[in-house]
Design a protein around this motif. Sequence first.
Motif, short mmCIF file in Angstrom:
data_model
loop_
_atom_site.label_atom_id
_atom_site.label_comp_id
_atom_site.label_asym_id
_atom_site.label_seq_id
_atom_site.Cartn_x
_atom_site.Cartn_y
_atom_site.Cartn_z
N SER A 107 25.93 18.28 44.90
CA SER A 107 27.25 17.73 44.65
C SER A 107 26.71 16.35 44.45
O SER A 107 25.93 15.59 45.13
CB SER A 107 28.27 17.49 45.67
N PRO A 108 27.02 15.77 43.02
CA PRO A 108 26.34 14.60 42.57
C PRO A 108 26.67 13.47 43.61
O PRO A 108 27.87 13.38 44.18
CB PRO A 108 27.47 14.18 41.30
N GLY A 109 25.86 12.60 43.85
CA GLY A 109 26.14 11.50 44.91
C GLY A 109 26.28 11.81 46.38
O GLY A 109 26.18 10.96 46.98
N ASP A 140 39.51 11.82 43.36
CA ASP A 140 39.49 12.98 42.33
C ASP A 140 38.69 14.03 42.74
O ASP A 140 38.46 14.82 41.92
CB ASP A 140 39.23 12.25 41.06
N VAL A 141 38.46 14.18 44.10
CA VAL A 141 37.49 15.09 44.61
C VAL A 141 38.09 16.41 44.11
O VAL A 141 37.24 17.48 43.75
CB VAL A 141 37.38 15.09 46.09
N LEU A 142 39.38 16.92 44.44
CA LEU A 142 40.07 18.15 43.98
C LEU A 142 39.96 18.55 42.62
O LEU A 142 39.86 19.48 42.32
CB LEU A 142 41.45 18.18 44.44
N GLU A 143 40.29 17.33 41.55
CA GLU A 143 40.19 17.49 40.39
C GLU A 143 38.64 18.07 39.75
O GLU A 143 38.41 18.84 38.86
CB GLU A 143 40.59 16.50 39.55
N ARG A 144 37.66 17.32 40.30
CA ARG A 144 36.43 17.56 40.08
C ARG A 144 36.03 19.01 40.55
O ARG A 144 35.22 19.62 39.83
CB ARG A 144 35.20 16.44 40.65
N LYS A 172 37.80 21.50 41.02
CA LYS A 172 38.61 22.40 40.17
C LYS A 172 37.88 22.63 38.85
O LYS A 172 37.68 23.73 38.31
CB LYS A 172 40.01 22.23 39.93
N SER A 173 37.26 21.43 38.33
CA SER A 173 36.85 21.53 37.02
C SER A 173 35.38 22.10 36.97
O SER A 173 34.81 22.64 36.14
CB SER A 173 36.48 20.45 36.38
N ALA A 174 34.90 22.29 38.41
CA ALA A 174 33.69 22.79 38.67
C ALA A 174 33.59 24.41 38.87
O ALA A 174 32.62 25.09 38.99
CB ALA A 174 32.82 22.27 39.61
N GLY A 175 34.94 24.85 38.85
CA GLY A 175 35.39 26.40 39.30
C GLY A 175 35.51 26.65 40.75
O GLY A 175 35.49 27.65 41.13
N LEU A 176 35.61 25.45 41.58
CA LEU A 176 35.85 25.77 42.72
C LEU A 176 37.17 25.74 43.23
O LEU A 176 37.92 24.64 42.63
CB LEU A 176 35.16 24.62 43.68
N HIS A 177 37.58 26.67 43.86
CA HIS A 177 39.26 26.83 44.04
C HIS A 177 39.32 26.14 45.59
O HIS A 177 38.97 26.42 46.41
CB HIS A 177 39.60 28.22 44.19
#
Length: 173
Positions: free
Chosen positions: A96-98, A141-145, A147-152
């Motif tokens: 996970s970046p960072g 913005d963790v949830l948005e990131r 979701k964009s990575a395909g994690l629900h």
Amino acid sequence: ARLQAAGTTVHVVQGDVADAATVRAMLDVVGDTPVRGVIHSAGTTDDASMLSMDWSRVRNVMQAKVAGAWNLHVATRHLPLDHFVLFSSGAAFTGSPGQANHAAANSFLAALAHHRRALGQPALTIDWGPWSETGAATRGDVLERAKSAGLHPIDTAGGLRELERLMSSNVAR
């Protein structure tokens, strides 16, 4: 309240599990009441790129995860526990970046679970993804990131059902 109504003795004790003396004091509060399980869900994030990752950021994350889990292990290893559950994160194996510090701390939890199992003690590490209603993922913005990575994201009811299922299994991770 539901646990107490079902006959379970519940002690709510607040303290920093990263401090071994505090963990011992927390166990002293329960006195002769048998402790049957531990759920370690403490954690914090202190994200930074590798170029900005200094020891204070690593130590900050390690305290809650590594020191806390180890102190609970040491303080309860003589007890006949039914469960010893460690809340980890998928960051330990997906990256996970960072979050190199977070990944390292969570990898320790998996190793501790395997160590306990080798000693014949109960242990389960759960590599959770982001929860949608509680926890660090609900900030920023963790949830948005995710979701964009395909994690629900995991909803609370679904997460608790999964926790029950995993606790009924016979796996360390």
